[in-house]
Motif scaffolding. Structure first.
Motif, mmCIF file in Angstrom:
data_model
loop_
_atom_site.group_PDB
_atom_site.id
_atom_site.type_symbol
_atom_site.label_atom_id
_atom_site.label_comp_id
_atom_site.label_asym_id
_atom_site.label_seq_id
_atom_site.Cartn_x
_atom_site.Cartn_y
_atom_site.Cartn_z
ATOM 1 N N TRP A 82 0.854 -1.187 0.000
ATOM 2 C CA TRP A 82 0.000 0.000 0.000
ATOM 3 C C TRP A 82 0.886 1.231 0.000
ATOM 4 O O TRP A 82 1.925 1.254 0.673
ATOM 5 C CB TRP A 82 -0.901 0.044 1.243
ATOM 6 C CG TRP A 82 -1.664 1.337 1.315
ATOM 7 C CD1 TRP A 82 -2.835 1.646 0.695
ATOM 8 C CD2 TRP A 82 -1.276 2.519 2.033
ATOM 9 N NE1 TRP A 82 -3.205 2.934 0.977
ATOM 10 C CE2 TRP A 82 -2.261 3.494 1.798
ATOM 11 C CE3 TRP A 82 -0.181 2.849 2.845
ATOM 12 C CZ2 TRP A 82 -2.192 4.781 2.352
ATOM 13 C CZ3 TRP A 82 -0.118 4.119 3.393
ATOM 14 C CH2 TRP A 82 -1.120 5.071 3.138
ATOM 15 N N ASN A 83 0.507 2.210 -0.776
ATOM 16 C CA ASN A 83 1.215 3.488 -0.759
ATOM 17 C C ASN A 83 0.194 4.608 -0.907
ATOM 18 O O ASN A 83 -0.784 4.472 -1.651
ATOM 19 C CB ASN A 83 2.233 3.554 -1.905
ATOM 20 C CG ASN A 83 3.233 4.681 -1.688
ATOM 21 O OD1 ASN A 83 3.961 4.685 -0.697
ATOM 22 N ND2 ASN A 83 3.258 5.652 -2.594
ATOM 23 N N ARG A 84 0.456 5.732 -0.194
ATOM 24 C CA ARG A 84 -0.461 6.877 -0.271
ATOM 25 C C ARG A 84 -0.690 7.289 -1.717
ATOM 26 O O ARG A 84 -1.812 7.546 -2.136
ATOM 27 C CB ARG A 84 0.134 8.034 0.544
ATOM 28 C CG ARG A 84 -0.711 9.280 0.541
ATOM 29 C CD ARG A 84 -0.062 10.372 1.356
ATOM 30 N NE ARG A 84 1.253 10.762 0.824
ATOM 31 C CZ ARG A 84 1.972 11.770 1.280
ATOM 32 N NH1 ARG A 84 1.532 12.473 2.303
ATOM 33 N NH2 ARG A 84 3.153 12.064 0.742
ATOM 34 N N THR A 85 0.404 7.350 -2.494
ATOM 35 C CA THR A 85 0.294 7.629 -3.929
ATOM 36 C C THR A 85 0.263 6.272 -4.629
ATOM 37 O O THR A 85 1.293 5.618 -4.756
ATOM 38 C CB THR A 85 1.512 8.453 -4.409
ATOM 39 O OG1 THR A 85 1.680 9.563 -3.520
ATOM 40 C CG2 THR A 85 1.354 8.932 -5.822
ATOM 41 N N PRO A 86 -0.930 5.812 -5.044
ATOM 42 C CA PRO A 86 -1.073 4.401 -5.442
ATOM 43 C C PRO A 86 -0.218 3.995 -6.646
ATOM 44 O O PRO A 86 0.185 2.831 -6.754
ATOM 45 C CB PRO A 86 -2.564 4.272 -5.785
ATOM 46 C CG PRO A 86 -3.223 5.542 -5.387
ATOM 47 C CD PRO A 86 -2.183 6.574 -5.111
ATOM 48 N N GLU A 87 0.088 4.951 -7.540
ATOM 49 C CA GLU A 87 0.834 4.598 -8.770
ATOM 50 C C GLU A 87 2.164 3.903 -8.461
ATOM 51 O O GLU A 87 2.653 3.101 -9.247
ATOM 52 C CB GLU A 87 1.141 5.854 -9.614
ATOM 53 C CG GLU A 87 -0.088 6.571 -10.168
ATOM 54 C CD GLU A 87 -0.826 7.370 -9.105
ATOM 55 O OE1 GLU A 87 -0.164 8.035 -8.289
ATOM 56 O OE2 GLU A 87 -2.082 7.308 -9.078
ATOM 57 N N LYS A 88 2.759 4.228 -7.296
ATOM 58 C CA LYS A 88 4.083 3.667 -6.985
ATOM 59 C C LYS A 88 4.042 2.151 -6.788
ATOM 60 O O LYS A 88 5.066 1.488 -6.794
ATOM 61 C CB LYS A 88 4.676 4.330 -5.741
ATOM 62 C CG LYS A 88 5.152 5.751 -5.992
ATOM 63 C CD LYS A 88 5.960 6.256 -4.820
ATOM 64 C CE LYS A 88 6.281 7.738 -4.978
ATOM 65 N NZ LYS A 88 6.761 8.341 -3.737
ATOM 66 N N ALA A 89 2.816 1.608 -6.625
ATOM 67 C CA ALA A 89 2.708 0.157 -6.417
ATOM 68 C C ALA A 89 2.808 -0.614 -7.737
ATOM 69 O O ALA A 89 3.100 -1.823 -7.732
ATOM 70 C CB ALA A 89 1.387 -0.175 -5.728
HETATM 71 N N1 LIG Z 1 16.570 6.852 1.545
HETATM 72 C C1 LIG Z 1 17.568 6.398 2.302
HETATM 73 O O1 LIG Z 1 18.731 6.283 1.865
HETATM 74 C C2 LIG Z 1 17.294 5.982 3.742
HETATM 75 C C3 LIG Z 1 18.247 5.189 4.404
HETATM 76 C C4 LIG Z 1 17.991 4.762 5.714
HETATM 77 C C5 LIG Z 1 16.816 5.160 6.349
HETATM 78 N N2 LIG Z 1 15.927 5.959 5.687
HETATM 79 C C6 LIG Z 1 14.696 6.316 6.412
HETATM 80 O O2 LIG Z 1 13.654 5.526 5.847
HETATM 81 C C7 LIG Z 1 12.414 6.222 5.915
HETATM 82 C C8 LIG Z 1 11.822 6.259 4.496
HETATM 83 O O3 LIG Z 1 12.734 6.965 3.698
HETATM 84 P P1 LIG Z 1 12.616 6.988 2.113
HETATM 85 O O4 LIG Z 1 13.922 7.474 1.613
HETATM 86 O O5 LIG Z 1 12.062 5.698 1.608
HETATM 87 O O6 LIG Z 1 11.531 8.163 1.933
HETATM 88 P P2 LIG Z 1 10.682 8.519 0.635
HETATM 89 O O7 LIG Z 1 11.289 7.952 -0.589
HETATM 90 O O8 LIG Z 1 10.442 9.995 0.702
HETATM 91 O O9 LIG Z 1 9.304 7.754 0.897
HETATM 92 C C9 LIG Z 1 8.469 8.185 1.942
HETATM 93 C C10 LIG Z 1 7.260 7.276 2.010
HETATM 94 O O10 LIG Z 1 6.407 7.758 3.049
HETATM 95 C C11 LIG Z 1 5.117 8.037 2.484
HETATM 96 N N3 LIG Z 1 4.501 9.129 3.212
HETATM 97 C C12 LIG Z 1 5.033 10.330 3.525
HETATM 98 N N4 LIG Z 1 4.166 11.049 4.250
HETATM 99 C C13 LIG Z 1 3.047 10.295 4.383
HETATM 100 C C14 LIG Z 1 1.797 10.489 5.013
HETATM 101 N N5 LIG Z 1 1.513 11.603 5.671
HETATM 102 N N6 LIG Z 1 0.889 9.488 4.952
HETATM 103 C C15 LIG Z 1 1.167 8.338 4.289
HETATM 104 N N7 LIG Z 1 2.330 8.104 3.655
HETATM 105 C C16 LIG Z 1 3.257 9.068 3.716
HETATM 106 C C17 LIG Z 1 5.389 8.352 1.038
HETATM 107 O O11 LIG Z 1 4.206 8.207 0.301
HETATM 108 P P3 LIG Z 1 4.056 8.953 -1.130
HETATM 109 O O12 LIG Z 1 4.738 8.077 -2.134
HETATM 110 O O13 LIG Z 1 2.591 9.037 -1.310
HETATM 111 O O14 LIG Z 1 4.720 10.294 -0.993
HETATM 112 C C18 LIG Z 1 6.423 7.272 0.726
HETATM 113 O O15 LIG Z 1 5.836 6.007 0.595
HETATM 114 C C19 LIG Z 1 12.734 7.616 6.473
HETATM 115 O O16 LIG Z 1 12.439 7.642 7.838
HETATM 116 C C20 LIG Z 1 14.234 7.758 6.227
HETATM 117 O O17 LIG Z 1 14.838 8.628 7.165
HETATM 118 C C21 LIG Z 1 16.122 6.345 4.392
#
Ligand SMILES: NC(=O)c1ccc[n+]([C@@H]2O[C@H](COP(=O)([O-])OP(=O)(O)OC[C@H]3O[C@@H](n4cnc5c(N)ncnc54)[C@H](OP(=O)(O)O)[C@@H]3O)[C@@H](O)[C@H]2O)c1
Length: 296
Positions: free
Chosen positions: A35-42
């Motif tokens: 499940w993803n808030r933005t469904p297209e990513k699935a």
């Molecule tokens: N990227 C890295 O290298 C990395 C490494 C280690 C740890 N982390 C940690 O892992 C976590 C995820 O990071 P990421 O890089 O995967 O972030 P990301 O690419 O920005 O993805 C964020 C996810 O959270 C969702 N989201 C954000 N706000 C939301 C809300 N209010 N309600 C529902 N869904 C929401 C987004 O949905 P949408 O698609 O709809 O926006 C997306 O699925 C973070 O805590 C980050 O600090 C990241």
């Protein structure tokens, strides 16, 4: 013999970390509901066999294990709020970065809805999920960790730090702190080297080689700090005091800030002034745990 039931997992959040996590579960043969808030990513994951959930509640209903690599704990609460009634008997694995306090609050919120909770910290990049390079830290319910360990290891090698839900975040910050000190040291060195005509790109391989050697020094440092026995080391406080002093002078001559090593120099000066100049370098630990060079 009865056939083993197909293992199930729900992945909430298909961002940079969530997408490779869901893919890793698919590769490992899990029935993976996404499940993803933005469904297209699935879509790319559904093409690979994932089951698309229209709502977070539908994903939560799909099986015993709910993994949430969402942006932050606020996002986890917002996503799971409408699904809270379905959490009873499930294990929620929060993989969003947050503070230890936020992890504890989420654990108590999950407990209030009858769910087990594990807080996870991902020491990985998107490309190192499900490789030997990444590893994840966990804390919270020990029963849930034992029950789901096999699934957790699909994402990365799993390290458990005890029942306090905040412990994984504390260890995450400790590892980040270790890395920041080394990386800031590299950036400082690159600035110092600029007037000498050595570029950061030229210096990086040499620095990486040095850091690999330094990592081999950690067990000795740990043994000394862990047992508070600092005698007999070859790298003394006074020896390193002179080296850090030289570095600070070089910074000054190159017009570069000495902010990175000034605090270390203050610790070494204090140890020396207290009569510990011939103790091992690691003995600055005694000042750090007492509040710093000016502390006590
Ligand atoms: N990227 C890295 O290298 C990395 C490494 C280690 C740890 N982390 C940690 O892992 C976590 C995820 O990071 P990421 O890089 O995967 O972030 P990301 O690419 O920005 O993805 C964020 C996810 O959270 C969702 N989201 C954000 N706000 C939301 C809300 N209010 N309600 C529902 N869904 C929401 C987004 O949905 P949408 O698609 O709809 O926006 C997306 O699925 C973070 O805590 C980050 O600090 C990241």
């Amino acid at each position: 013999m009865p056939e083993r039931a197909e293992p199930r997992v729900a992945v909430l959040g298909l961002g940079r970390m969530g997408a490779p996590i869901a893919a890793a579960f698919l590769d490992a043969g899990y029935r993976t509901t996404v499940w993803n808030r933005t469904p297209e990513k699935a879509a790319p994951l559904v093409e690979r066999g994932a089951v698309r959930a229209a709502t977070a509640a539908e994903a939560v209903a799909s099986g015993p294990l709910v993994v949430a690599p969402l942006l932050d704990t606020g996002a986890v609460r917002r996503a799971l709020g409408p699904a809270a009634a379905g959490l009873r008997g499930r294990t929620l694995v929060n993989l969003a970065n947050g503070t230890p306090e936020q992890a504890r609050e989420l654990a108590s919120w999950a407990a209030g809805h009858g769910a087990d909770h594990l807080d996870g910290a991902m020491m990985a990049l998107p490309e190192t999920v499900a490789t030997d390079e990444g590893f994840f830290l966990y804390s919270g319910s020990s029963e849930a960790f034992a029950r789901h360990r096999r699934a957790l290891e699909v994402m990365a090698p799993a390290h458990y730090f005890g029942a306090d839900p905040g412990a994984a975040e504390v260890h995450d910050l400790a590892l980040l702190g270790t890395g920041y000190a080394a990386l800031t040291g590299f950036l400082h060195a690159a600035a110092v080297l600029a007037p000498a005509g050595t570029s950061p790109e030229e210096f990086a391989p040499l620095a990486a080689r040095w850091l690999r050697g330094m990592a081999g020094f950690l067990p000795e440092l740990a043994r000394e700090a862990g047992s508070a026995s600092y005698g007999g080391g070859v790298s003394t406080v006074d020896l390193n005091r002179a080296a850090v002093d030289g570095l600070i002078r070089l910074s000054g001559a190159a017009g570069v800030a000495a902010d990175v090593h000034g605090p270390l120099k203050a610790l070494l000066d204090r140890r020396s002034a207290d009569g510990h100049g011939q103790d091992s370098f690691s003995s600055v630990f005694e000042l750090l745990r007492a509040g710093g060079a000016a502390g006590r």
